[in-house]
Motif scaffolding. Structure first.
Motif, PDB file in Angstrom:
ATOM      1  N   VAL A   1       0.849  -1.192   0.000  1.00  0.00           N
ATOM      2  CA  VAL A   1       0.000   0.000   0.000  1.00  0.00           C
ATOM      3  C   VAL A   1       0.882   1.239   0.000  1.00  0.00           C
ATOM      4  O   VAL A   1       2.061   1.185   0.347  1.00  0.00           O
ATOM      5  N   MET A   2       0.277   2.366  -0.368  1.00  0.00           N
ATOM      6  CA  MET A   2       1.046   3.602  -0.327  1.00  0.00           C
ATOM      7  C   MET A   2       0.136   4.799  -0.106  1.00  0.00           C
ATOM      8  O   MET A   2      -1.091   4.703  -0.228  1.00  0.00           O
ATOM      9  N   ARG A   3       0.767   5.911   0.217  1.00  0.00           N
ATOM     10  CA  ARG A   3       0.036   7.167   0.392  1.00  0.00           C
ATOM     11  C   ARG A   3      -0.650   7.571  -0.900  1.00  0.00           C
ATOM     12  O   ARG A   3      -0.181   7.269  -1.990  1.00  0.00           O
ATOM     13  N   CYS A   4      -1.759   8.288  -0.764  1.00  0.00           N
ATOM     14  CA  CYS A   4      -2.482   8.781  -1.925  1.00  0.00           C
ATOM     15  C   CYS A   4      -1.683   9.912  -2.569  1.00  0.00           C
ATOM     16  O   CYS A   4      -1.423  10.939  -1.927  1.00  0.00           O
ATOM     17  N   PRO A   5      -1.262   9.754  -3.832  1.00  0.00           N
ATOM     18  CA  PRO A   5      -0.413  10.771  -4.457  1.00  0.00           C
ATOM     19  C   PRO A   5      -1.059  12.148  -4.585  1.00  0.00           C
ATOM     20  O   PRO A   5      -0.360  13.155  -4.659  1.00  0.00           O
ATOM     21  N   ASN A   6      -2.390  12.202  -4.606  1.00  0.00           N
ATOM     22  CA  ASN A   6      -3.068  13.468  -4.880  1.00  0.00           C
ATOM     23  C   ASN A   6      -3.651  14.138  -3.647  1.00  0.00           C
ATOM     24  O   ASN A   6      -4.393  15.110  -3.768  1.00  0.00           O
ATOM     25  N   SER A   7      -3.342  13.629  -2.461  1.00  0.00           N
ATOM     26  CA  SER A   7      -3.890  14.189  -1.222  1.00  0.00           C
ATOM     27  C   SER A   7      -2.839  15.012  -0.489  1.00  0.00           C
ATOM     28  O   SER A   7      -1.632  14.856  -0.718  1.00  0.00           O
ATOM     29  N   SER A   8      -3.293  15.871   0.404  1.00  0.00           N
ATOM     30  CA  SER A   8      -2.375  16.611   1.269  1.00  0.00           C
ATOM     31  C   SER A   8      -1.636  15.621   2.154  1.00  0.00           C
ATOM     32  O   SER A   8      -2.119  14.510   2.402  1.00  0.00           O
ATOM     33  N   PRO A   9      -0.462  15.991   2.678  1.00  0.00           N
ATOM     34  CA  PRO A   9       0.283  15.067   3.541  1.00  0.00           C
ATOM     35  C   PRO A   9      -0.538  14.562   4.725  1.00  0.00           C
ATOM     36  O   PRO A   9      -0.475  13.374   5.066  1.00  0.00           O
ATOM     37  N   GLU A  10      -1.314  15.439   5.343  1.00  0.00           N
ATOM     38  CA  GLU A  10      -2.112  15.033   6.507  1.00  0.00           C
ATOM     39  C   GLU A  10      -3.196  14.045   6.114  1.00  0.00           C
ATOM     40  O   GLU A  10      -3.412  13.029   6.799  1.00  0.00           O
ATOM     41  N   CYS A  11      -3.876  14.320   5.016  1.00  0.00           N
ATOM     42  CA  CYS A  11      -4.937  13.424   4.550  1.00  0.00           C
ATOM     43  C   CYS A  11      -4.350  12.101   4.069  1.00  0.00           C
ATOM     44  O   CYS A  11      -4.901  11.025   4.346  1.00  0.00           O
TER      45      CYS A  11
END
Length: 348
Positions: free
Chosen positions: A140-150
């Motif tokens: 899994v990974m962070r959402c590329p299009n979201s703010s760092p907090e989100c």
């Protein structure tokens, strides 16, 4: 003579066609016989039939487990997936741009993480015939299009979703993908957040591995590992594709340079293949050495990804204390040569 654009378009469409066929290839009727030399190992209480398995990216939506298990893989990993569905990159009229340069032994992709999204994939029944010794992981990974907090909040939500799927034995957090900013400066904050909001709340044996880029600086490894030991992460994986285009260009045979330069200028993307192997070995050697020096008071493993394509690579990994190896470009290189014996080659 085809233009570079036509060549990339043909490669890209051909890859999509091939992968769709590959995903639907039926498993062998009898599981591949493993060999003369038992190479099984147990990590975190989980048995792996060998130290060889696919890397994230090969089965983005959880396809193909029954096939690779029957071929003799030591494990399986699906993903990388993201909180929301992604169709992947379409640029200059080309869907999921990709090329391979077999004479230079590299591939380049600008796929853009196409996947169905965590909400769907966390419920996927990956297999109804799970093989003992071929455990299932997920990336899994962070959402590329979201703010760092989100993005970090959504990532933790996804970790819990896959934690609830008992088919999945371990999880890998992908910090190595070109689609997200490397951002090692804020890595400490993310590791702390995940530890406080997920690691300490796990209710079953569910190892969490951090995957970092093949371009990670050697000097940063001790600091990263200190953080991982502090928060009790279970392993580290080096390291996916590379973005060092100028350096890689110098290693190519002359006839491949024009197409390589065209692709990297028009699309970008990550470079995989044989070029990565010396760097992935160096990163892993540094990590193993530092782990042995610190001797964390719990089980922690180093995993190698990048450039692996032959038995000698596994032997080198074993020498330095790497616990598992993952491959992608090397798998298909060997699959073309050995077919259903692609894993058997590593057991004898």
């Amino acid at each position: 003579m085809f233009s570079n654009k036509i060549i990339v378009k043909l490669y890209s469409s051909g890859r999509i066609y091939f992968m769709n066929k590959f995903y639907t290839t039926p498993p062998l009727k009898n599981q591949q016989e493993h060999s003369i030399n038992d190479q099984s190992r147990t990590l975190w209480g989980i048995k792996f039939n060998s130290p060889m398995m696919n890397s994230a990216g090969m089965f983005k939506n959880g396809e193909g487990y029954d096939l690779v298990a029957s071929l003799g893989a030591g494990g399986y990993i699906g993903g990388t997936s993201t909180p929301y569905p992604r169709v992947g990159n379409i640029k200059n009229g080309i869907k999921l741009p990709f090329i391979t340069l077999p004479d230079s032994d590299i591939s380049i992709n600008y796929l853009g993480l196409p996947n169905l999204g965590d909400e769907i994939l966390c419920h996927k029944i990956i297999t109804t015939n799970k093989i003992d010794g071929c455990p299932i992981g997920w990336s899994v990974m962070r959402c590329p299009n979201s703010s760092p907090e989100c993005a970090i909040s959504l990532l933790v939500d996804s970790l819990f979703k896959f934690h609830e799927n008992n088919l999945i034995d371990f999880i890998e957090i992908n910090e190595s993908c070109p689609n997200v900013k490397a951002d090692l400066i804020n890595l400490a904050e993310r590791l702390h957040y995940i530890a406080e909001n997920f690691l300490i709340k796990r209710t079953r044996n569910f190892p969490v591995i951090l995957k970092l880029s093949n371009d990670t600086q050697i000097e940063a490894i001790p600091e990263i590992l200190d953080l991982m030991f502090k928060y009790k992460y279970d392993g580290i994986n080096f390291g996916n594709t590379s973005l060092q285009y100028e350096i890689i260009n110098k290693t190519l045979i002359e006839k491949d340079k024009k197409l390589f330069n065209y692709f990297t200028h028009k699309f970008g993307g990550g470079v995989g293949g044989c070029y990565l192997k010396s760097r992935s070995l160096e990163l892993c050697k540094t990590a193993v050495s530092y782990k042995n020096k610190i001797q964390p008071d719990y089980e922690f493993h180093v995993i190698r990804t990048g450039g692996i394509d032959c038995r000698a690579d596994i032997e080198e990994s074993n020498k330095i204390g790497v616990s598992l190896n993952q491959w992608y470009t090397g798998f298909f290189k060997n699959y073309i040569s050995h077919g259903n014996a692609v894993y058997k080659e590593f057991y004898i």
